[in-house]
Write a protein that holds these residues in place. Structure first.
Motif, PDB file in Angstrom:
ATOM      1  N   ALA A 139       0.828  -1.210   0.000  1.00 26.67           N
ATOM      2  CA  ALA A 139       0.000   0.000   0.000  1.00 26.67           C
ATOM      3  C   ALA A 139       0.861   1.258   0.000  1.00 26.67           C
ATOM      4  O   ALA A 139       0.408   2.328  -0.420  1.00 26.67           O
ATOM      5  CB  ALA A 139      -0.939  -0.009   1.202  1.00 26.67           C
ATOM      6  N   ARG A 140       2.101   1.138   0.453  1.00 25.26           N
ATOM      7  CA  ARG A 140       2.999   2.302   0.467  1.00 25.26           C
ATOM      8  C   ARG A 140       3.442   2.711  -0.932  1.00 25.26           C
ATOM      9  O   ARG A 140       3.979   3.796  -1.121  1.00 25.26           O
ATOM     10  CB  ARG A 140       4.232   1.994   1.326  1.00 25.26           C
ATOM     11  CG  ARG A 140       3.923   1.691   2.779  1.00 25.26           C
ATOM     12  CD  ARG A 140       5.170   1.825   3.636  1.00 25.26           C
ATOM     13  NE  ARG A 140       6.210   0.899   3.282  1.00 25.26           N
ATOM     14  CZ  ARG A 140       6.361  -0.304   3.845  1.00 25.26           C
ATOM     15  NH1 ARG A 140       5.493  -0.712   4.753  1.00 25.26           N
ATOM     16  NH2 ARG A 140       7.354  -1.096   3.491  1.00 25.26           N
ATOM     17  N   PHE A 141       3.227   1.824  -1.910  1.00 18.91           N
ATOM     18  CA  PHE A 141       3.682   2.109  -3.275  1.00 18.91           C
ATOM     19  C   PHE A 141       2.516   2.502  -4.176  1.00 18.91           C
ATOM     20  O   PHE A 141       2.530   2.234  -5.377  1.00 18.91           O
ATOM     21  CB  PHE A 141       4.400   0.884  -3.847  1.00 18.91           C
ATOM     22  CG  PHE A 141       5.615   0.475  -3.076  1.00 18.91           C
ATOM     23  CD1 PHE A 141       6.832   1.098  -3.276  1.00 18.91           C
ATOM     24  CD2 PHE A 141       5.535  -0.527  -2.111  1.00 18.91           C
ATOM     25  CE1 PHE A 141       7.959   0.725  -2.555  1.00 18.91           C
ATOM     26  CE2 PHE A 141       6.642  -0.917  -1.383  1.00 18.91           C
ATOM     27  CZ  PHE A 141       7.867  -0.288  -1.598  1.00 18.91           C
ATOM     28  N   ASP A 142       1.509   3.141  -3.605  1.00 24.82           N
ATOM     29  CA  ASP A 142       0.291   3.422  -4.364  1.00 24.82           C
ATOM     30  C   ASP A 142       0.511   4.377  -5.526  1.00 24.82           C
ATOM     31  O   ASP A 142      -0.311   4.437  -6.438  1.00 24.82           O
ATOM     32  CB  ASP A 142      -0.812   3.946  -3.447  1.00 24.82           C
ATOM     33  CG  ASP A 142      -0.454   5.275  -2.803  1.00 24.82           C
ATOM     34  OD1 ASP A 142       0.742   5.477  -2.502  1.00 24.82           O
ATOM     35  OD2 ASP A 142      -1.349   6.102  -2.604  1.00 24.82           O
ATOM     36  N   THR A 173      -1.849  -0.794  -7.546  1.00 19.06           N
ATOM     37  CA  THR A 173      -2.139  -0.110  -6.295  1.00 19.06           C
ATOM     38  C   THR A 173      -3.004  -0.935  -5.362  1.00 19.06           C
ATOM     39  O   THR A 173      -4.050  -1.457  -5.758  1.00 19.06           O
ATOM     40  CB  THR A 173      -2.846   1.233  -6.576  1.00 19.06           C
ATOM     41  OG1 THR A 173      -1.980   2.043  -7.377  1.00 19.06           O
ATOM     42  CG2 THR A 173      -3.182   1.955  -5.292  1.00 19.06           C
ATOM     43  N   VAL A 174      -2.574  -1.058  -4.112  1.00 17.17           N
ATOM     44  CA  VAL A 174      -3.373  -1.674  -3.059  1.00 17.17           C
ATOM     45  C   VAL A 174      -4.150  -0.560  -2.371  1.00 17.17           C
ATOM     46  O   VAL A 174      -3.577   0.361  -1.788  1.00 17.17           O
ATOM     47  CB  VAL A 174      -2.488  -2.420  -2.043  1.00 17.17           C
ATOM     48  CG1 VAL A 174      -3.318  -2.889  -0.846  1.00 17.17           C
ATOM     49  CG2 VAL A 174      -1.805  -3.606  -2.710  1.00 17.17           C
ATOM     50  N   LYS A 175      -5.477  -0.621  -2.446  1.00 17.35           N
ATOM     51  CA  LYS A 175      -6.335   0.411  -1.875  1.00 17.35           C
ATOM     52  C   LYS A 175      -6.584   0.196  -0.384  1.00 17.35           C
ATOM     53  O   LYS A 175      -6.635   1.145   0.394  1.00 17.35           O
ATOM     54  CB  LYS A 175      -7.682   0.421  -2.600  1.00 17.35           C
ATOM     55  CG  LYS A 175      -7.617   0.796  -4.068  1.00 17.35           C
ATOM     56  CD  LYS A 175      -7.390   2.272  -4.228  1.00 17.35           C
ATOM     57  CE  LYS A 175      -7.586   2.700  -5.673  1.00 17.35           C
ATOM     58  NZ  LYS A 175      -7.328   4.152  -5.854  1.00 17.35           N
ATOM     59  N   SER A 176      -6.785  -1.080  -0.014  1.00 13.46           N
ATOM     60  CA  SER A 176      -7.142  -1.396   1.362  1.00 13.46           C
ATOM     61  C   SER A 176      -6.998  -2.897   1.568  1.00 13.46           C
ATOM     62  O   SER A 176      -6.781  -3.657   0.615  1.00 13.46           O
ATOM     63  CB  SER A 176      -8.584  -0.953   1.639  1.00 13.46           C
ATOM     64  OG  SER A 176      -8.978  -1.271   2.959  1.00 13.46           O
ATOM     65  N   PHE A 177      -7.101  -3.311   2.833  1.00 14.71           N
ATOM     66  CA  PHE A 177      -7.142  -4.737   3.149  1.00 14.71           C
ATOM     67  C   PHE A 177      -7.896  -4.896   4.457  1.00 14.71           C
ATOM     68  O   PHE A 177      -7.973  -3.971   5.275  1.00 14.71           O
ATOM     69  CB  PHE A 177      -5.731  -5.334   3.232  1.00 14.71           C
ATOM     70  CG  PHE A 177      -4.847  -4.707   4.274  1.00 14.71           C
ATOM     71  CD1 PHE A 177      -4.767  -5.258   5.551  1.00 14.71           C
ATOM     72  CD2 PHE A 177      -4.102  -3.575   3.983  1.00 14.71           C
ATOM     73  CE1 PHE A 177      -3.956  -4.675   6.515  1.00 14.71           C
ATOM     74  CE2 PHE A 177      -3.284  -2.990   4.946  1.00 14.71           C
ATOM     75  CZ  PHE A 177      -3.211  -3.546   6.217  1.00 14.71           C
ATOM     76  N   PHE A 178      -8.481  -6.066   4.656  1.00 12.63           N
ATOM     77  CA  PHE A 178      -9.270  -6.279   5.862  1.00 12.63           C
ATOM     78  C   PHE A 178      -9.436  -7.772   6.117  1.00 12.63           C
ATOM     79  O   PHE A 178      -9.228  -8.598   5.226  1.00 12.63           O
ATOM     80  CB  PHE A 178     -10.648  -5.615   5.737  1.00 12.63           C
ATOM     81  CG  PHE A 178     -11.465  -6.069   4.562  1.00 12.63           C
ATOM     82  CD1 PHE A 178     -12.370  -7.124   4.667  1.00 12.63           C
ATOM     83  CD2 PHE A 178     -11.333  -5.438   3.318  1.00 12.63           C
ATOM     84  CE1 PHE A 178     -13.125  -7.538   3.580  1.00 12.63           C
ATOM     85  CE2 PHE A 178     -12.090  -5.852   2.217  1.00 12.63           C
ATOM     86  CZ  PHE A 178     -12.980  -6.910   2.349  1.00 12.63           C
ATOM     87  N   ARG A 179      -9.811  -8.090   7.359  1.00 15.36           N
ATOM     88  CA  ARG A 179     -10.124  -9.453   7.747  1.00 15.36           C
ATOM     89  C   ARG A 179     -11.636  -9.630   7.769  1.00 15.36           C
ATOM     90  O   ARG A 179     -12.362  -8.738   8.215  1.00 15.36           O
ATOM     91  CB  ARG A 179      -9.580  -9.769   9.137  1.00 15.36           C
ATOM     92  CG  ARG A 179      -8.059  -9.780   9.253  1.00 15.36           C
ATOM     93  CD  ARG A 179      -7.657  -9.974  10.707  1.00 15.36           C
ATOM     94  NE  ARG A 179      -6.235  -9.912  10.908  1.00 15.36           N
ATOM     95  CZ  ARG A 179      -5.426 -10.958  10.930  1.00 15.36           C
ATOM     96  NH1 ARG A 179      -5.940 -12.182  10.770  1.00 15.36           N
ATOM     97  NH2 ARG A 179      -4.129 -10.831  11.130  1.00 15.36           N
ATOM     98  N   ALA A 180     -12.102 -10.764   7.318  1.00 15.21           N
ATOM     99  CA  ALA A 180     -13.526 -11.076   7.383  1.00 15.21           C
ATOM    100  C   ALA A 180     -13.717 -12.556   7.068  1.00 15.21           C
ATOM    101  O   ALA A 180     -12.930 -13.136   6.304  1.00 15.21           O
ATOM    102  CB  ALA A 180     -14.321 -10.227   6.393  1.00 15.21           C
TER     103      ALA A 180
END
Length: 575
Positions: A119-122, A129-136
């Protein structure tokens, strides 16, 4: 105002919603195949799941609709097939017990750590580009930009002899080296550089995909490397439990990718080279490469890490020094003979595999047919395969993963800023602006712009829907050898859209595109032979064309081949 998700196709999110979808062929009642999430599943309260874009050993990538921002994205779900599967509720994961559970947890942490790091290399042009990430639901998800294009592997497959000139291949891989320099500076490694993980966008950019942290973590934790390493591309230190890895590891894989691009062959496996190094110099395989350039490549491919370039910076400096040499390349006679058969624009080729985002579809009455176990209904089974199975890939591609793509060459009209501006306008839904930019280019003879004008007229994007105009622009582009336009022109003849229905003409245009390696045209041609439309019914020819498309990863063709084998329709001579 953006249309609500309910008014969009649940498979590709095209508006307006229609059955079957004019863009992707989705029809009511169809869904993603298990173990993928069902169409319409809502993640994190905002991401609506669409079609499967890719399914590999460590996860599934989906097209998704962001209901907050009203745009398409790609979402990768961590689902390693060796340690988990879909639970009965159809959403959460069921993790296997024993060592597999520990391996799953370890890999999941690496998956999320990688997403956080990337995400730091957006803003980096060479990294998706990595916009976001989450657990579910007991696993993790990585939200990425949605990009359209094709892999370097697909691009190579559509070349006349399956390879590129050295200078062209090196130029395409330079942005990959720039991206690696950036991630190495932050202490990250890619660990899985292959033609599959290098992506050429339709705007002419080259991006690095699918960093292998979770994959490497799984192998590191389980001591099982068979599903992780790709023979020919992985250096010997990746096979050893205590092998020291660093930037030099990615240098080897990058060099192996370049070797494959210019020779058409994958280097021998690194472990085999430890015993007896039989790596053939590219010049002996017909590649036109200077001795200085070849020396750099062979050093980057040194089987032992201590003999390689220790960093990508050092490798790039060596390329620069080799390029400054005044010696002229000595072209091998084999390469000379091959190059004489290439088209005149071979040095700046356009990727001309067809697009599922265009008007590629079968006759509406055929699409509504259902599978039948009867052998006589095999053509209907083949058609239904088109509706059931989305394009399979291992990267976050669009519903139109393969189409004409300009290489990042300044001499190509499609890579000029005004064309890119048109693509940007098209992507954000400003079709009138895109049309205004592309129309003068199309009138000047740009085949890419001509194709997109045809597509816009066909779909009524920015202009009134007009099949006659679509046909006109597709024809102009097709006559220049643009395979996607050739395929779409065949589709219009098949369906009688803007022109009298003519299966024989359709076959001619499909054949032109198929001969260039366009997988969807190969599938369409196989379909015509299987059904006996526009050509005498010939299962041998159908199998041959399905097989060509299947070898490029076309899921519909793979399914169709399976149906034909199951029904005993594959001639013995082709078994």
């Amino acid at each position: 105002m953006e249309a609500a998700a309910e008014s969009r196709c649940p498979n590709c999110f095209t508006v307006p919603l229609s059955t079957p979808c004019r863009r992707c062929g989705w029809a009511s009642g169809l869904d993603n195949p298990p173990p993928a999430l069902a169409l319409g599943t809502l993640l994190d309260g905002r991401y609506r799941i669409g079609r499967v874009l890719g399914h590999g050993g460590f996860g599934i990538t989906y097209l998704a609709w962001d209901e907050n921002l009203h745009l398409r994205l790609a979402i990768k779900e961590y689902l390693p097939r060796d340690s988990a599967t879909r639970a009965p509720d159809g959403v959460s994961l069921a993790v296997y017990s024993g060592p597999a559970a520990e391996q799953f947890a370890y890999g999941l942490e690496r998956f999320l750590e990688e997403a956080r790091a990337l995400a730091r290399f957006d803003q980096h042009p060479g990294i998706v580009t990595v916009k976001s990430f989450f657990r579910a639901h007991g696993t993790g998800y990585c939200v990425m930009d949605y990009v359209e294009g094709l892999t370097f592997k697909q691009y190579l497959a559509q070349q006349p002899d399956g390879r590129l000139a050295f200078d062209q291949a090196l130029k395409l891989l330079m942005p990959v080296m720039d991206a690696l320099r950036a991630v190495h500076k932050d202490g990250l490694l890619h660990r899985d550089i292959t033609p599959d993980n290098i992506y050429l966008t339709r705007s002419g950019r080259v991006k690095l995909l699918d960093f292998g942290a979770a994959r490497f973590a799984a192998g590191e934790h389980s001591r099982s490397l068979s599903v992780i390493l790709k023979p020919g591309y992985a250096p010997e230190e990746q096979y050893r439990t205590r092998g020291q890895q660093g930037p030099w590891t990615d240098v080897y894989s990058l060099a192996a990718t370049l070797y494959r691009a210019i020779t058409g062959q994958v280097p021998p496996d690194a472990l085999d080279r430890l015993e007896s190094d039989e790596l053939m110099p590219p010049s002996r395989l017909g590649a036109g490469i200077r001795p200085e350039q070849e020396a750099v490549l062979l050093k980057a491919l040194a089987v032992r890490a201590v003999e390689r370039f220790e960093s990508v910076e050092a490798l790039q400096r060596a390329w620069k020094e080799a390029a400054s040499s005044s010696s002229a390349p000595e072209q091998n006679p084999i390469d000379s003979a091959a190059s004489s058969q290439k088209p005149s624009n071979a040095e700046t080729p356009r990727v001309t595999q067809p697009s599922r985002a265009s008007n590629v579809k079968r006759k509406p009455n055929v699409q509504k047919k259902r599978l039948s176990p009867l052998i006589l209904l095999i053509p209907l089974l083949v058609v239904f395969a088109f509706l059931i199975f989305p394009y399979h890939s291992t990267i976050p591609v669009s519903p139109s993963p393969t189409y004409s793509l300009p290489t990042p060459d300044a001499s190509s009209p499609a890579s000029q800023p005004n064309f890119a501006d048109g693509m940007a306008a098209f992507d954000r839904g400003d079709y009138q602006q895109a049309f205004a930019i592309w129309q003068p280019l199309a009138e000047q003879g740009d085949a890419n712009a001509q194709f997109y004008l045809g597509k816009m007229y066909f779909n009524g994007q920015g202009v009134a829907k007009d099949y006659s105009q679509a046909l006109q622009w597709y024809r102009k582009s097709a006559k220049q050898g643009f395979a996607q336009a050739q395929n779409n022109l065949g589709s219009m003849y098949t369906n009688g859209e803007g022109v009298a229905q003519d299966d024989a003409q359709a076959v001619q245009w499909y054949r032109k595109a198929a001969a260039q390696g366009a997988d969807l045209a190969q599938f369409n041609l196989g379909l015509m032979y299987a059904k006996g439309q526009g050509v005498a019914q010939d299962y041998s020819q159908a199998v041959q064309w399905f097989r060509k498309a299947a070898e490029q990863g076309d899921a519909e063709a793979q399914f169709s081949l399976g149906v034909m084998y199951a029904n005993g329709l594959v001639p013995r001579t082709l078994n």
